[in-house]
Structure formats: C-alpha cells, structure tokens
Design an enzyme around this catalytic site. Structure first.
Site, PDB file in Angstrom:
ATOM      1  N   LYS A 142       1.006  -1.458   0.044  1.00 42.13           N
ATOM      2  CA  LYS A 142       0.037   0.233   0.072  1.00 42.13           C
ATOM      3  C   LYS A 142       0.962   1.323   0.021  1.00 42.13           C
ATOM      4  O   LYS A 142       1.727   1.448   0.737  1.00 42.13           O
ATOM      5  CB  LYS A 142      -0.901  -0.032   1.335  1.00 42.13           C
ATOM      6  CG  LYS A 142      -2.123  -1.071   1.237  1.00 42.13           C
ATOM      7  CD  LYS A 142      -2.905  -1.105   2.553  1.00 42.13           C
ATOM      8  CE  LYS A 142      -3.805   0.100   2.588  1.00 42.13           C
ATOM      9  NZ  LYS A 142      -4.557  -0.097   3.643  1.00 42.13           N
ATOM     10  N   ILE A 143       0.665   2.018  -0.973  1.00 47.06           N
ATOM     11  CA  ILE A 143       1.269   3.187  -1.294  1.00 47.06           C
ATOM     12  C   ILE A 143       0.242   4.516  -1.303  1.00 47.06           C
ATOM     13  O   ILE A 143      -0.717   4.400  -2.047  1.00 47.06           O
ATOM     14  CB  ILE A 143       2.274   3.329  -2.355  1.00 47.06           C
ATOM     15  CG1 ILE A 143       3.333   2.139  -2.333  1.00 47.06           C
ATOM     16  CG2 ILE A 143       2.771   4.572  -2.675  1.00 47.06           C
ATOM     17  CD1 ILE A 143       4.137   2.228  -3.450  1.00 47.06           C
TER      18      ILE A 143
END
Length: 374
Positions: A142-143
């Site tokens: 997750k970014i």
C-alpha cells in the site's frame, strides 16, 4: 454460507475484509470467512495492527523467543517482523484464491510506513523491503496517493511489485494514479518484466468524504444544503468509476492490455458508515458494479450478510447524476476541491497518528517481553 454475500460477489464485487490479526489467521476464522462468506482479500493498516497487538497474546511467542532476546532489536525492527509475519500467514491462507483467480484476488495488503508519504525515494525503498520480506506473490504493497506517492507507485509497479494505492479522494488525483500505473507498466515492459503477474487496485475512500462534506453542509444549514447530506461519497465514487471506464477504453490502455497488462480495479475503502442515521450497508449497496473491490470492516460485512441488498449495477451510467450532485454542492457553498485537499492532508495526519500508536504499542510489548525474560 451467506446468500447475500454470494449475490454481491456474483454482481462483480470482490469482497475483502478490512481487518487482520494473528487471532484471525491462527484460529481458522480467516479460513472460515474465505470458505463460507466469499472473502477473497484482506487489507491492513497500522490501526488494525495496533488493535490486534493490544488485544491478543498471540504475538508474545514471537516477541519472547526472538525479538526480545536480541538487545539490538529496535521498535522499528519489531514492527517490521510482526506485521510481515501476519501478512505472510494471511497470504498463505488466501493463496488458493489467488491461484484460482489468476492473481486477481487472494490478495493481502501491507502499508509502507505512512511517515514516508511525502518522501518518494524512501517509499520506493520501503515497498521493496516489505515485498521481499513477506516473500509471497499475492501481496499488495500500500502506497498513499500523495503527489510524492505517484512516482513511487510508478517505480514500484515498474519493478514488478503489485500495489494497492491508498488514501485516494479526488478525481484529478485518481487520473494521476492511473497514469502512474500505466507509466510503471510501460517501464516494466521496457525492462523485460513480466507484467502479466502485476496487479493493482486504487483505494478510493468513501465515508470520509461524507463526513467532511456533511460537516460543511451542517454549517451552511439551509434546507437545500441539508438535503444533500450523505450523498457526496457515493457520487464521488461513481464519478471515479466513470474515470476508470474512460481510461480502460483509451488507446494507451488497450496497447498495454494487448501486452498482458491487468486493469487497476477501483476499490471502495472506508465503507463503514460513520453516521448512524444512514443505513449500515449504504456504501456497499450503492457501489455495486463489475470489476470492483469493496473492503469492509467486519461489522459492515456481517450487516450486509444479514440484511444487505444487491439492487443491480449502481455504478455504470450514473456519472451524469453524480456530476449534478457535485454542482448542487457548489451551488450551496461547498468547495469540492478544498474538501479533497483537506481530506488528503488530514488523511496523512491520521495515518501518521495511527503509526505512532502502533510504535507505542509495540514498544510496550517489547518492553514487557524483555521483562518476562528477566
């Protein structure tokens, strides 16, 4: 087996659980959710990990037998080891789903340190480190979709690492995310990376938009303003779906798809209803559509299994109505662009606060483990 969740799945919605703990993986509860409730993915975040570690003793063996035994183990080291272990365990449970869906589902999401949200290079490095440590193919890193996050998303995708883009609100930023995904795939192809294994989702937050817009509508207080409450989050998501469809039909995307690229599916996040005046399944029923993901807190999933309704595709063909809602908000005095800027800024702050809570929690656990060792 829940017939309502089965119907939701058959409507094209991938059902993901917005929760992860060692309790879920080690008691067989996650396996049960996969077997009986059509759960095909899991998302996690620092708040979820902190809650799990505060409430469960299942982390003590790893702390006592390994992490606390080494005096050089830092809190950051412990967080890294504990969270990647949880994700690895969940990924192995979901691996059959991953295999059965050719990698589309069966995914477990793990977030980079949110204090890096405005640091492109460190985000890229963190994503690679997490990916390598978990060592399972069915993981999403997750970014956050900050401006600095966009090149990190492109670089991570370009390295052949699957990404869950998080903290996404505005349509303009979503277009930037789609561009970053495509750019990453193009670089991957140029570098000889097999892009057929690369997947991505774009996590568009829903209930937080309503919370912010409703607060502004309450402050305006007119009858026209109050009549618009509880509608902005769904409208924004429907407009985002229209952006997704438009991009999917573009020449650029068709060229990538011809080379084996997978579509970056919209994922509806923050789907637990925060206003008790609204139906508790609102952000599920109203966001049904093909090729989407809905990641739900356990309570929302149970509510839908009990009384949720699938009323057909609520996304395709609804852009015009959603655009009218946004115009109506502007007419009563809600600055939609400012709402989105505020939500992203506050979102990063909330992520950082959650991370700080996780740090405190693991520090306490590490100290307690060292105390048990004498």
């Amino acid at each position: 087996m829940s017939d309502r969740l089965k119907t939701l799945s058959e409507a094209g919605v991938s059902i993901w659980l917005d929760d992860l703990s060692r309790e879920l993986t080690e008691t067989g509860e996650l396996q049960r959710l996969v077997d009986e409730d059509h759960v095909v993915g899991v998302t996690s975040n620092p708040t979820i990990f902190a809650s799990a570690m505060k409430e469960g003793a299942r982390y003590e063996p790893q702390l006592d037998e390994g992490l606390a035994a080494d005096p050089q183990t830092t809190v950051a080291d412990a967080i890294f080891e504990l969270t990647t272990t949880d994700v690895r365990q969940a990924a192995r449970i979901l691996r059959p789903v991953y295999d059965a869906t050719d990698g589309v589902d069966g995914r477990v999401s793990l977030e980079v340190d949110p204090t890096l949200a405005y640091d492109t290079d460190e985000t890229i490095a963190s994503a690679r480190k997490l990916w390598d440590k978990v060592g399972e193919p069915n993981v999403f890193i997750k970014i956050p979709a900050t401006q600095e996050g966009l090149p990190a998303i492109a670089a991570t995708i370009g390295a052949g690492i699957s990404v869950n883009v998080t903290l996404l609100f505005s349509l303009d930023r979503y277009r930037g995310v789609l561009d970053a995904y495509a750019s990453g795939l193009e670089h991957a192809i140029a570098d000889g990376v097999d892009i057929s294994d690369v997947q991505s989702v774009a996590s568009i937050f829903v209930s937080r938009i309503d919370s912010e817009v409703d607060k502004r509508l309450d402050a305006i207080g007119t009858e026209e303003a109050l009549a618009l409450k509880g509608k902005a989050g769904i409208a924004n998501s429907r407009l985002a779906y229209a952006v997704y469809e438009e991009f999917s039909a573009s020449d650029r995307w068709r060229a990538l798809e011809a080379q084996g690229a997978n579509r970056q599916r919209p994922l509806w996040a923050s789907t637990g209803v925060k206003n008790p005046d609204y139906p508790d399944t609102l952000y599920v029923t109203e966001l049904v559509g093909p090729n989407t993901v809905n990641t739900m807190p356990g309570a929302t999933m149970r509510a839908f299994a009990d009384h949720g309704e699938v009323e057909g595709d609520k996304l395709s063909g609804n852009a015009e109505q959603a655009e009218q809602l946004v115009r109506s908000l502007a007419e009563v005095g809600v600055d939609y662009d400012d709402v989105m800027v505020t939500l992203e800024s506050e979102g990063v702050e909330k992520f950082e606060s959650s991370w700080a809570d996780l740090v405190r929690t693991v520090q306490d656990q590490l100290t307690a483990a060292r105390g048990r060792r004498g």
